[in-house]
Structures are given as structure tokens and as C-alpha cells.
Design an enzyme around this catalytic site. Sequence first.
Site, PDB file in Angstrom:
ATOM      1  CE  LYS A 261      -0.286  50.068  77.473  1.00 45.08           C
ATOM      2  NZ  LYS A 261       0.389  51.302  77.589  1.00 45.08           N
ATOM      3  NE  ARG A 262      -4.225  57.245  76.787  1.00 45.56           N
ATOM      4  CZ  ARG A 262      -5.563  57.753  76.767  1.00 45.56           C
ATOM      5  NH1 ARG A 262      -6.105  58.814  77.436  1.00 45.56           N
ATOM      6  NH2 ARG A 262      -6.312  57.421  75.637  1.00 45.56           N
TER       7      ARG A 262
END
Length: 502
Positions: A261-262
Site C-alpha cells: 500500500k505504501r
Amino acid sequence: MDKKVRVRFAPSPTGGLHLGGVRTALFNYLFAKKNNGTFVLRVEDTDQTRFVEGAEEYIAACLNWCGITPDESPANPGAYGPYRQSERKPGYRKFAEQLINDGYAYYAFDTPEELDAKRKEVANFQYGQTTRMQMRNSLTLTLSEVEDLLAAKTPHVIRIKVPENEIVHFNDAIRGDVSFDTSLVDDKVLLKADGMPTYHLAVVVDDKAMEISHAFRGEEWLPSAPVHILLWKYLGWEADMPQWAHLPLILKPDGHGKLSKRDGDRLGFPVYAMNWTDPKTGDVTKGFKELGFMPEAFVNMLALLGWNDGTDQELFTLKELEEKFSVDRISKAGAKFDFEKAKWYNHEWIKSQSAEKIAPQVAVELKNAGIEVSNQPLLLTVIDMIKDRCTLLPDFVAQSSYFFATPSVYDINAVKPKWTPEKADFFTAFAERLTLADAASEEAAFKALAEEKGFKPGELMLPFRIMLVGGKFGPGVFDIAVLLGIEETKDRITKASIAFSA
Ligand code: GLU
């Protein structure tokens, strides 16, 4: 006789649904459809510390949006319920105890403090074959000590006793024969102090109870596989073990490591299927849906992350995928995620859809932008005119709003420096003569009038476009004028001329 095909998607309800999770669900679903099987959604919520309110409903909504609705799930139970592991809690302990009785597991009474002390003492401490005999467990204590501790309800866990120096083999439908050396595997906890099973025990017990025949899951679960294989064997269920298939990782765009997600936050693209709102912080993480992806395009893109049908074909409907999906065409190598390519799929999907099909979605986008469209035939015509220019659904707003409302701002810098009173006169004359019977004859009339007045038609085209559209974009300007009609075109010419001349 072959087992009936039953597959499961088994997410933990811990937050947003990563596109890798959706791909796992999709491959399970496709395999089930291809083989007249059953696609089960099982919610793996035994880790109460990671449980997040609303995540289960959100996962179900994501699957629905993608069109891969489970045949059996908590919301739509079949004969194998409950479909939430927390509700199956009472059923797990007996299997953990059976393993103890058969010598494949043991009670461990070490307190958190004792474990911490050990971690400080031994670098990279792992509870397992080299350390288990130094710990406080039913392997090191006498039978009566263990009985006393249990009778006194001393907090304890149950751990698997991983054998020493064995090679665990299993067949993976994607990777072929996979083997693990058990000396590298630690004694995983099977039952926690709160009586809940860990994932490792629950996944095996439930795959057996739910008669799961094939298990497609992400490659990140491969290191856990030897524990699961041992449990299948130790519980005496080896003949019923599902066929494993560990899907290749979805990699960062540069190919270095798993997409997280980062990475999406850092590189500016979504990683979750749909918007996820963290119930604690209220933070919203954008999803593909809300960014303007069509579910058909999202699913198509995911299917091709690690699979192809052996030809160059890239565009598939879900129905086609259901027919063509085959495990032997899943690749072993990780698949790089490419957001530009994801957008390409969406663009292709938008282009290929009829105006009728996408009109409801376009109307929602327009409504969100404050534009209510009451003229349905106009909307359909507009969609057909501009859909080739739209990559994401919200692009329809920028590309079409001028059909429904007079532009309120103009790209004035593109016109003003070369604007002259003579040009203003030209447009006044042109407005008076408008017939707008069709685009081609209007264009011819425009050019003839331009030449008559001593202009090159090219120098007048851009101002005309900006009068009607507001900016330097859109389909053919005479097509736009025909659709707007004489009154509206005239009004726009007049209004813009004033603005340009000011
Ligand atoms: N609960 C696991 C997850 O969150 C499932 C892994 C498996 O399919 O065995 O992905």
C-alpha cells in the site's frame, strides 16, 4: 472419483483489500467456474488483535463490485458454516489436543516475560527444535507438573512439534514439487492462550471441514506451507489435503519486492479495490473503484497479472476468463504492477462499451460534479462522441460538461494575444449565418466565410473551439456545434466574444 471442486478465498478482516487479495479471490473464482465448482468466502478472524470493524462487509462489497460473488459466505451460508472462524472457535481445541496425544504437539507454559528474556539471551530466537527443550512446556515438565498447571488453568498455548531433519514435500499446481527442510521451521503456535486457534491450525481444520479441494493463495503463504502439510499428515487427513497453488507475487513497478500500500501512496496510484476508511482515524485510502475504474477492466487487468491464455489477447470479459482460465498458464514469476497499463485496460474497456451500458456510471460522475442530465438521448450521443478520450470514468466530466452547461471559464491565454476586432466581426457574421444542418456543411461555410473575410480558417478554429468548449480539447468543433444547436452556439459565440474583447 475426483473430488468436487470447492475453493475458498480466506481473507482476514484487517483493513483495505489489496489488489493481490482480489486477484487471489479471482483465480479461486475462475477455477471454480471453469470446473463447475463452488467458490467459498471464509472470514479468517481468529486474530482478535488485528480485527477491524467493517472490514468483512467491505471485503464482501469489493467482491460484489468485481462481479465475483461467492457461492457460500457469512452472508449467504451453505452447508459448511459458520463461515467466520471466530464462530467456529469451540471446534478447534479437540484437534490441538489430538495432536498432543499423538505426540505431534505440546503445551507451552512460558510466560511473555520468560519468552522476552529468552529472546534477549538468544539472538534470532525461534521456539523450535534447538530451543524447545530449554523452555517450560510439556516436553520438559513431568506429566504431573503439566496436569497441575492445566488444572490450575495456567495460561498456555499449544505448539506443533516440528520434526527434526525431515524434508517435507508437496505438489504445487504452479511450482511443481516443493520441498522444505524442517530444521528451518519453528514450532508454530496452534492454539492461543485465549483458546482461539492460530491461522495455521484453523486453515487446516476448516479446509478439511469445508471439503476444500484446491487452495489458490498468494506466494507469501509458501513459507507456512510446511506447517500446514505436517498438520494435514499428523491429523490423519493427508488423502483429503487440497491441491495447493501458490500464486506469483504482484511486484512493485520496478520489480523489486512485493507491491505494498505504501508504494501506491508513494507513487500515486491505488492499491485497494475500493475506498477504505479506517474506522479509528477516519483516514480514507483511495480505491480503484472510486478513482474511476470499471470493475470489468479491473478484473481483466488482475487476471493478466500472472496469467495469459497463451496468445497475445489482453482483453477478456469475465465470462471469457471463466471459460479460458487454466492453471498451467499461471506463471511462476512475479508480475510487475504497472499503473499506466491498468489505465490502458480501463480506457480500452470504456471504448468498447455501448453508450447505454456506461450511461448510468457516467451520470453518477456528472452528478457528483454538480451536473444533472435530464436529456438521456443527449447523454448517449455525448458519450459516443467522447468515450475514446476518457481513460477513467471522471474524465467524462471534463470531456463533456460543456455539452450540458455554458463554459464559465475560457482558456483566455490561448486566444487573447491574437484576438482582433476583425475576428470578432467574423464571428458575429458567422453566428448570423449558422444553419448547423450537419458538421461538414457548417465547416465548409465557416471556411468560405473566413476566406471571404481574408482569414486563414486555421486561425479561427481555435477561438471557435474555446468559445464552445472553454479549452483546447474535445471532439470535432463542428460536431459539437451541431449538438449544441443554433441558439446555444450563437449565445456562446456572443458571450465569448465579449470575454475575448474585454
Ligand atoms: N487468512 C489468510 C489471509 O489473510 C489466508 C491464507 C490462505 O489462503 O491460506 O490471506
